[in-house]
Design an enzyme around this catalytic site. Structure first.
Site, PDB file in Angstrom:
ATOM      1  N   HIS A   1      -5.653 -11.655   6.057  1.00 51.62           N
ATOM      2  CA  HIS A   1      -3.975 -11.620   5.735  1.00 51.62           C
ATOM      3  C   HIS A   1      -3.279 -12.248   4.178  1.00 51.62           C
ATOM      4  O   HIS A   1      -4.495 -13.384   3.885  1.00 51.62           O
ATOM      5  CB  HIS A   1      -3.626 -12.020   6.599  1.00 51.62           C
ATOM      6  CG  HIS A   1      -1.516 -11.497   6.743  1.00 51.62           C
ATOM      7  ND1 HIS A   1      -0.923 -12.156   5.959  1.00 51.62           N
ATOM      8  CD2 HIS A   1      -1.211 -10.680   7.326  1.00 51.62           C
ATOM      9  CE1 HIS A   1       0.444 -11.050   5.611  1.00 51.62           C
ATOM     10  NE2 HIS A   1       0.409 -10.442   6.888  1.00 51.62           N
TER      11      HIS A   1
ATOM     12  N   ASP B   1      -2.510  -5.919  13.395  1.00 51.26           N
ATOM     13  CA  ASP B   1      -3.227  -4.863  13.606  1.00 51.26           C
ATOM     14  C   ASP B   1      -4.443  -4.827  14.623  1.00 51.26           C
ATOM     15  O   ASP B   1      -4.885  -3.593  14.831  1.00 51.26           O
ATOM     16  CB  ASP B   1      -3.484  -3.621  12.119  1.00 51.26           C
ATOM     17  CG  ASP B   1      -2.187  -3.180  11.380  1.00 51.26           C
ATOM     18  OD1 ASP B   1      -1.612  -3.284  12.048  1.00 51.26           O
ATOM     19  OD2 ASP B   1      -2.257  -4.085   9.936  1.00 51.26           O
TER      20      ASP B   1
HETATM   21  N1  ACO Z   1     -13.354  -8.547   5.969  1.00 48.61           N
HETATM   22  C1  ACO Z   1     -14.716  -8.783   5.076  1.00 48.61           C
HETATM   23  N2  ACO Z   1     -14.016  -9.820   3.966  1.00 48.61           N
HETATM   24  C2  ACO Z   1     -12.301  -9.894   3.737  1.00 48.61           C
HETATM   25  C3  ACO Z   1     -11.412  -9.870   4.840  1.00 48.61           C
HETATM   26  C4  ACO Z   1     -11.666  -8.245   5.723  1.00 48.61           C
HETATM   27  N3  ACO Z   1     -11.535  -8.030   6.361  1.00 48.61           N
HETATM   28  N4  ACO Z   1     -10.025  -9.271   3.823  1.00 48.61           N
HETATM   29  C5  ACO Z   1     -10.695 -10.322   2.693  1.00 48.61           C
HETATM   30  N5  ACO Z   1     -12.055 -10.470   2.835  1.00 48.61           N
HETATM   31  C6  ACO Z   1     -12.546 -11.405   1.469  1.00 48.61           C
HETATM   32  C7  ACO Z   1     -12.517 -10.431   0.690  1.00 48.61           C
HETATM   33  O1  ACO Z   1     -13.827  -9.695   0.109  1.00 48.61           O
HETATM   34  C8  ACO Z   1     -12.447 -12.204  -0.663  1.00 48.61           C
HETATM   35  O2  ACO Z   1     -13.605 -12.642  -1.013  1.00 48.61           O
HETATM   36  P1  ACO Z   1     -13.901 -13.105  -1.665  1.00 48.61           P
HETATM   37  O3  ACO Z   1     -13.430 -14.085  -2.510  1.00 48.61           O
HETATM   38  O4  ACO Z   1     -15.918 -12.984  -1.932  1.00 48.61           O
HETATM   39  O5  ACO Z   1     -13.685 -12.099  -2.855  1.00 48.61           O
HETATM   40  C9  ACO Z   1     -11.411 -12.448   0.232  1.00 48.61           C
HETATM   41  O6  ACO Z   1     -11.588 -12.515   1.666  1.00 48.61           O
HETATM   42  C10 ACO Z   1     -10.100 -12.824   0.041  1.00 48.61           C
HETATM   43  O7  ACO Z   1      -9.953 -10.724   0.169  1.00 48.61           O
HETATM   44  P2  ACO Z   1      -8.354 -10.877  -0.903  1.00 48.61           P
HETATM   45  O8  ACO Z   1      -8.910  -9.538  -1.049  1.00 48.61           O
HETATM   46  O9  ACO Z   1      -8.528 -11.114  -2.522  1.00 48.61           O
HETATM   47  O10 ACO Z   1      -7.031 -10.744   0.049  1.00 48.61           O
HETATM   48  P3  ACO Z   1      -5.498 -10.694   0.043  1.00 48.61           P
HETATM   49  O11 ACO Z   1      -4.506 -11.516   0.297  1.00 48.61           O
HETATM   50  O12 ACO Z   1      -5.754  -9.617  -1.433  1.00 48.61           O
HETATM   51  O13 ACO Z   1      -5.971  -9.428   0.941  1.00 48.61           O
HETATM   52  C11 ACO Z   1      -5.829  -8.127   3.124  1.00 48.61           C
HETATM   53  C12 ACO Z   1      -5.340  -9.386   2.447  1.00 48.61           C
HETATM   54  C13 ACO Z   1      -5.737  -6.684   2.187  1.00 48.61           C
HETATM   55  C14 ACO Z   1      -4.924  -7.766   4.160  1.00 48.61           C
HETATM   56  C15 ACO Z   1      -6.970  -7.898   3.781  1.00 48.61           C
HETATM   57  O14 ACO Z   1      -7.727  -9.185   4.192  1.00 48.61           O
HETATM   58  C16 ACO Z   1      -7.599  -7.319   4.073  1.00 48.61           C
HETATM   59  O15 ACO Z   1      -8.419  -5.836   3.511  1.00 48.61           O
HETATM   60  N6  ACO Z   1      -7.470  -6.957   5.327  1.00 48.61           N
HETATM   61  C17 ACO Z   1      -8.099  -6.208   5.742  1.00 48.61           C
HETATM   62  C18 ACO Z   1      -7.489  -4.764   6.297  1.00 48.61           C
HETATM   63  C19 ACO Z   1      -5.615  -5.040   7.004  1.00 48.61           C
HETATM   64  O16 ACO Z   1      -6.410  -5.244   8.036  1.00 48.61           O
HETATM   65  N7  ACO Z   1      -5.368  -5.061   7.077  1.00 48.61           N
HETATM   66  C20 ACO Z   1      -3.712  -5.387   7.502  1.00 48.61           C
HETATM   67  C21 ACO Z   1      -3.055  -6.533   6.982  1.00 48.61           C
HETATM   68  S1  ACO Z   1      -1.779  -7.081   8.185  1.00 48.61           S
HETATM   69  C22 ACO Z   1      -0.525  -5.732   7.765  1.00 48.61           C
HETATM   70  O17 ACO Z   1      -0.007  -5.455   6.167  1.00 48.61           O
HETATM   71  C23 ACO Z   1       0.397  -5.710   8.738  1.00 48.61           C
END
Ligand code: ACO
Length: 441
Positions: A317, A375
């Site tokens: 998140h 979620d």
């Molecule tokens: N699985 C694996 N790796 C992940 C995940 C995941 N679900 N989420 C983040 N990471 C990793 C990224 O690859 C990144 O790695 P890096 O530092 O090596 O590049 C690091 O963790 C940080 O991730 P970001 O994408 O930069 O974090 P951001 O805050 O932009 O994204 C997000 C948050 C979009 C929710 C992300 O965690 C994600 O895509 N999760 C899966 C989708 C999801 O569950 N969305 C629902 C969010 S809750 C809502 O909207 C109600």
């Protein structure tokens, strides 16, 4: 300058920035909220220094003042109007929370009754709006229908489009909260070829929604109270969440003084994406693809592989770097719903529990502070209750409408109205000579 102004200025906290290019120093005010990080006031930066701040994805940018919702992502705390989400989920209901988000306080008995009645009186939609559905293919995604039909409300309810009139703003608010379940249930009924079910005002907000979704005119329908309560709890948990992508979209659309129906349609469009509200549908699809506990390590490895686009859906998140408090409540709720339905050993739930256990012990997820988000368990609950996965994000949009509208009202209540207009760091070509058609290579 008054005495209080003098004290304020003596206590003023500032930060000094130095531009190494020209040695220019500039002091910026630091402003404090009630709780949470202070903010640097950069409003005069461009005017005074010809500089923009640069923050794609707004990871460090506060876009507004807000008194509605507070999140401490490090500690996993979510509060609406100062009340903890766990307490609201167990002690309150969605109508109360909607009222509180909109008006600032939990309603007393009289306010509660009046608000409930107002909502019930607006639960029907214009008969002509129903014909709108025939224009969609039966296999249309319900979120596509939601974007279209909610936007189209502005073509039907002309007496609540004037945003400068508080009465019209209120009427539009009541209409949107009241009609969202009706519009959503109609999208589902249309997809499965069943007749639309009219709202039943003798039922609660969620009881009525369940009836519009799952009843048919040929049969009596009494909502199961355990499931009705579970949906109400789900709605409470999804009602608002600070300045997320869809809420910011609603605020941005509203800042141009667009009408409330158009703004909420914009919010629905933003919510649809799999990185936002679309994740609950994606979680279930992912669990189905994983299929078996034995394959979990394979998918954990994929999620950790930088060259693989796969992410563990329902994990991570932008704000929570700890367990999402909503996910904790939903995990409990999933147990209660599955027990009520007699499917406690449902394979997808068991798979989800195991996936969570393994991920939370994995160094990658620990280091990156990736925890289950709201979620992760909501899809399990909804599927067990008979909602198709295409309806999951719709189930998010219904309650979030209360939050979107609260934020929209708050924005319109500000003393200075400014259209939202971010700037950019331009990386394209500088000025060059036009190339005539016959000279282009
Ligand atoms: N699985 C694996 N790796 C992940 C995940 C995941 N679900 N989420 C983040 N990471 C990793 C990224 O690859 C990144 O790695 P890096 O530092 O090596 O590049 C690091 O963790 C940080 O991730 P970001 O994408 O930069 O974090 P951001 O805050 O932009 O994204 C997000 C948050 C979009 C929710 C992300 O965690 C994600 O895509 N999760 C899966 C989708 C999801 O569950 N969305 C629902 C969010 S809750 C809502 O909207 C109600």
């Amino acid at each position: 300058m008054t005495a209080s102004d003098k004290t304020k200025s003596a206590n003023k906290n500032t930060i000094t920035i130095i531009n190494n290019k020209n040695n220019q120093r500039h002091e910026l005010d630091i402003l404090s909220g009630t709780v949470g990080p202070d903010v640097i006031d950069v409003r005069k930066l461009y005017h005074d220094l010809n500089l923009f701040t640069y923050d794609p994805g707004y990871t460090s940018t506060a876009s507004c003042d807000s008194a509605i919702t507070y999140i401490d992502g490090e500690k996993g705390i979510l509060m609406h109007r100062g009340y903890l989400i766990e307490e609201l989920a167990s002690e309150s209901d969605f109508m109360d929370v909607s009222y509180m988000l909109l008006f600032g306080e939990l309603p007393n008995a009289r306010q509660q009754k009046r608000f409930n009645t107002e909502i019930k009186m607006q639960s029907l939609v214009d008969e002509q709006l129903m014909r709108f559905y025939n224009g969609f293919r039966r296999d249309a995604h319900p979120m596509a229908i939601m974007v279209g039909v909610v936007g189209a409300l502005s073509a039907f309810y002309h007496d609540s489009l004037d945003i400068s009139d508080p009465k019209q703003r209120h009427l539009a608010t009541i209409r949107l909260i009241a009609k969202m379940p009706t519009i959503a249930a109609m999208a589902y009924k249309y997809a499965i070829g069943q007749p639309f079910v009219y709202p039943d005002n003798s039922l609660s907000y969620t009881g009525n929604f369940l009836k519009m979704m799952f009843s048919v005119p040929a049969e009596d329908y009494i909502p199961n109270p355990v499931l009705e309560r579970a949906i109400d709890c789900l709605f409470v948990l999804h009602a608002d969440h600070e300045q997320n992508a869809s809420t910011s979209t609603v605020r941005l659309a509203g800042s141009s003084q667009a009408n409330p129906f158009a703004c909420i349609a914009a919010g629905i469009a933003s919510l649809w994406g799999p990185a936002h509200g679309g994740a609950n549908e994606a979680v279930l699809n992912m669990l189905k693809v994983i299929g078996d506990k034995e394959r979990i390590p394979e998918f954990i490895a994929k999620a950790k592989d930088r060259n693989d686009p796969f992410r563990l859906m329902g994990f991570g998140h932008r704000v929570y770097k700890n367990y999402d408090p909503r996910a904790k409540v939903l995990k409990e709720s999933a147990h209660a719903v599955l027990k009520e339905l007699g499917v406690e050993d449902q394979p997808l739930f068991e798979l989800a529990l195991e996936l969570e256990r393994i991920a939370l012990e994995d160094e990658y997820f620990i280091k990156k502070k990736l925890f289950p988000n709201v979620d992760f368990y909501s899809g399990i609950i909804l599927q067990a209750m008979g909602f198709p996965s295409s309806m999951f994000t719709v189930m998010f949009a219904i309650p979030r409408t209360a939050g979107w509208l609260s934020q929209w009202h708050e924005m319109l209540g500000e003393s200075v109205q400014k259209i939202g207009r971010p700037r950019q760091r331009y990386t394209g070509k500088d000025h060059r000579k036009f190339v005539p058609k016959d000279k282009r290579v």
